[in-house]
Design an enzyme around this catalytic site. Structure first.
Site, PDB file in Angstrom:
ATOM      1  N   LYS A 244       0.842  -1.192   0.000  1.00 59.04           N
ATOM      2  CA  LYS A 244       0.000   0.000   0.000  1.00 59.04           C
ATOM      3  C   LYS A 244       0.882   1.248   0.000  1.00 59.04           C
ATOM      4  O   LYS A 244       1.803   1.364   0.808  1.00 59.04           O
ATOM      5  CB  LYS A 244      -0.911  -0.016   1.231  1.00 59.04           C
ATOM      6  CG  LYS A 244      -2.085   0.934   1.165  1.00 59.04           C
ATOM      7  CD  LYS A 244      -3.057   0.657   2.303  1.00 59.04           C
ATOM      8  CE  LYS A 244      -4.260   1.580   2.223  1.00 59.04           C
ATOM      9  NZ  LYS A 244      -5.240   1.310   3.300  1.00 59.04           N
TER      10      LYS A 244
ATOM     11  N   GLU B 163     -19.449  -5.031  10.178  1.00 57.69           N
ATOM     12  CA  GLU B 163     -20.372  -4.209  10.955  1.00 57.69           C
ATOM     13  C   GLU B 163     -21.494  -5.034  11.586  1.00 57.69           C
ATOM     14  O   GLU B 163     -21.932  -4.741  12.713  1.00 57.69           O
ATOM     15  CB  GLU B 163     -20.972  -3.116  10.070  1.00 57.69           C
ATOM     16  CG  GLU B 163     -19.976  -2.058   9.629  1.00 57.69           C
ATOM     17  CD  GLU B 163     -19.179  -2.444   8.397  1.00 57.69           C
ATOM     18  OE1 GLU B 163     -18.327  -1.654   7.960  1.00 57.69           O
ATOM     19  OE2 GLU B 163     -19.414  -3.560   7.860  1.00 57.69           O
TER      20      GLU B 163
ATOM     21  N   ARG C 189     -25.133  -1.299   6.977  1.00 60.61           N
ATOM     22  CA  ARG C 189     -24.908  -2.716   6.681  1.00 60.61           C
ATOM     23  C   ARG C 189     -25.385  -3.628   7.807  1.00 60.61           C
ATOM     24  O   ARG C 189     -25.400  -4.851   7.655  1.00 60.61           O
ATOM     25  CB  ARG C 189     -23.414  -2.942   6.434  1.00 60.61           C
ATOM     26  CG  ARG C 189     -22.866  -2.149   5.257  1.00 60.61           C
ATOM     27  CD  ARG C 189     -21.362  -1.966   5.317  1.00 60.61           C
ATOM     28  NE  ARG C 189     -20.633  -3.200   5.170  1.00 60.61           N
ATOM     29  CZ  ARG C 189     -20.163  -3.664   4.016  1.00 60.61           C
ATOM     30  NH1 ARG C 189     -20.365  -2.980   2.912  1.00 60.61           N
ATOM     31  NH2 ARG C 189     -19.503  -4.802   3.963  1.00 60.61           N
TER      32      ARG C 189
END
Length: 627
Positions: free
Chosen positions: A283, A369, A397
């Site tokens: 990343k 979640e 969600r």
């Protein structure tokens, strides 16, 4: 000097280049992304990490008709540059410009509007199934980060894909991060790809050396070990997991080496059924500040390219996120029952200091979640006070878990919804415009919205004192600069606050709209119109007595909220007045209309919708002019 990138208007142009040209294109793309994002802000580190991967995908696969789906989509900047949007790229995340995420309205190469994690495998499988039913050409390639695999939906997609055995290629972009460092057992398992490989090689050599000392049977045993080597290797590599789902596993391969990427992708085109290609990337690759601090550069504001430092801002007020994190930390020092939960974003929700101070009472559940909510329910059942800090757009969600596992059992779980309202440049997938509506329909739920950062502290204190589920929602960005009282005084449940007194019209408002409403009332006063302004504070329960009394006096009510008007705060007020037999009072609702709001700055978007001082002023005049 002319760039190779300037010659590429579509992936077909890329495929005309030689393999030797690809590293040059990669560097040019990185330079373009860094220079643009340094001005516009955006998701820098995720996009830098997949430059070679993106080039290789478009170089090997025939896009379209082959379809590339980007899970989350915040890593698709290189994809945009290669698919005809190079000249528009400087408008990234600006109002009227390119979205920061894939968008079907932008390009024929964007096959799926996305912005949330863990969805690409399911969507890709659906597309793959549809292509087969239509007898249409093309393969589907779902690019999924290892962070997204912590979401249960990703495994639901893997499960059906393996059962159906349809052509689907899943590229696992493994950088060991989501927004922050990945957590959980799956992350630990995937990280074995390097360390265990070294252990395996060393172990194999030791065994072979020992067996060669055994007379007569040693060599025969070595041959047996070699024949079963692949089975043994599977037990200490991620292939074991994905092959159990019915996928052919290729990898792990180095995601910044074109020779490995191209060879693997070419080979995958000859395989039938589901294939998972495990690609290891870094990343922030290619920009040292982003490599050193990928969490900061995951989503970053404007910065200086040379140093990576943020551009200077004169704002001094703390953000609502910072106030929330500090306040919860203070309260946890006094109350050992307080625990904090987040879903892969301890820094984004202001819980970094809480994690450092109370590691045993902090839980990062990764991108999960639904699990976060039911996990909190379990803690609440045992007497703890779980505070779930999640962005408003992501709590969507977990609606079923909030209803069934928290509200139905009336458990004391506090939902701290960050980034509520219009969030700005990330656009429709990230605006938090629905939470007042969907939280309001749930029995037992208390809902509070602070007008400033000091009121946020007071609401958190009350939320922790109450019993039952509580929602406190607050916006993205800096506060109003309101002074923070050292001693936090909890609010009184259901008690609103009258800020302006008047008899011509009543302005009822919450949250970010309170101060603009007061300024609008001041302007109206200069025009001879006396407006009453009430900071409702509570969307549920409403301060019925104050609202009804003031509504009767004024006869006209304007409700203002930074939420969809469908089922939100204004609807609650309207329902109250009708229920009390006051249907003759004229009520106008000012909020977000029934459409998805595109990207732009928060100021621009509020101005367009009328959720600012001028918009409130005009709405009041319109209400007064109605017969």
């Amino acid at each position: 000097m002319t760039r190779l990138l300037d010659q590429i208007d579509c992936p077909a142009d890329l495929r005309r280049l030689s393999i030797e040209d690809l590293p040059v294109i990669a560097q040019e793309i990185r330079d373009e992304i860094i220079n643009t994002v340094s001005k516009t802000g955006g998701h820098l580190a995720p996009s830098l990490g997949v430059v070679e991967l993106t080039i290789a995908l478009h170089y090997v696969y025939d896009t379209p008709p082959d379809r590339i789906i980007w899970d989350v989509g915040h890593q698709a900047y290189a994809h945009k540059l290669l698919t005809g949007r190079r000249d528009e790229f400087k408008s990234l995340r600006q109002k009227g410009g390119l979205s920061g995420f894939p968008k079907r309205a932008e390009s024929e190469y964007d096959f799926y509007d996305t912005g949330h994690a863990s969805t690409a495998i399911s969507a890709g499988l659906g597309m793959s199934m549809a292509l087969e039913l239509k007898k249409a050409p093309g393969r589907v390639i779902a690019v999924v980060g290892d962070g997204s695999l912590t979401g249960g939906m990703a495994f639901e997609g893997l499960n059906q894909a393996g059962e159906l055995h349809k052509n689907l290629i899943v590229v696992l972009n493994d950088n060991e991060m989501s927004i922050s460092r990945n957590v959980g057992a799956l992350s630990s398992f995937l990280s074995r790809k390097l360390t265990k490989k070294k252990v395996y090689i060393a172990f194999k050599k030791e065994v072979q050396n020992f067996l060669r000392t055994v007379p007569g049977i040693g060599e025969n045993i070595i041959q047996l070990v070699r024949r079963s080597e692949e089975s043994f290797r599977g037990f200490i590599s991620p292939s074991f997991l994905f092959e159990a789902f019915g996928f052919d596993y290729l990898g792990p391969i180095r995601g910044h080496r074109f020779n490995e990427l191209l060879e693997t992708f070419i080979n995958s085109k000859n395989l039938e059924g589901p294939v998972l290609i495990h690609v290891m990337t870094q990343k922030g690759k290619g920009y040292r500040p982003a490599e050193k601090n990928p969490v900061h550069f995951h989503g970053v504001g404007a910065f200086e390219v040379k140093t990576g430092n943020s551009r200077k801002q004169t704002q001094t007020a703390p953000t609502y996120t910072e106030v929330f994190g500090q306040t919860l930390l203070e309260m946890a020092e006094r109350d050992e029952q307080i625990v904090a939960i987040t879903a892969a974003m301890p820094e984004g929700t202001g819980l970094f200091s809480f994690r450092e101070r109370f590691p045993d009472r902090f839980f990062d559940v990764a991108i999960a979640e639904q699990h976060a909510v039911t996990f909190a329910a379990g803690l609440a059942l045992e007497g703890f006070k779980p505070v779930i800090a999640i962005y408003s757009t992501f709590i969507q969600r977990a609606l079923d878990q909030i209803v069934q596992d928290v509200c139905l059992q009336n458990l004391h779980v506090i939902f701290a919804l960050d980034r509520a309202g219009l969030v700005g440049e990330d656009g429709p997938t990230h605006h938090g415009l629905f939470d007042l509506s969907f939280m309001r329909f749930m029995p037992n739920m208390t809902i509070m919205v602070p007008k400033d950062e000091n009121e946020l502290r007071q609401m958190l204190a009350l939320a922790l004192d109450l019993n039952g589920p509580v929602t406190v929602r607050y916006p993205r960005g800096r506060g109003t600069g309101a002074p923070l009282e050292k001693e936090i005084r909890p609010l009184t449940l259901g008690q609103a606050e009258e800020l302006r007194s008047g008899q011509d019209v009543l302005i009822l408002t919450v949250g970010t709209m309170v101060y603009p409403a007061c300024l609008a009332a001041d302007t109206l006063a200069g025009e001879g119109i006396n407006a009453s302004v009430i900071n409702a504070r509570f969307v549920k329960p409403l301060d019925q007595e104050l609202i009804i009394n003031q509504a009767r006096i004024a006869g006209r009510v304007l409700c203002v909220e930074e939420n969809t008007i469908m089922g939100g705060f204004g609807s609650a007020v309207y329902e109250l007045l009708v229920e009390k037999g006051l249907s003759d009072i004229r009520v106008k609702r000012l909020g977000v209309p029934d459409f998805f709001v595109e990207h732009g700055t928060q100021t621009e978007l509020r101005q367009d919708i009328g959720l600012d001082t001028a918009g409130i002023h005009q709405a009041v005049l319109g209400l007064l002019n109605e017969k």
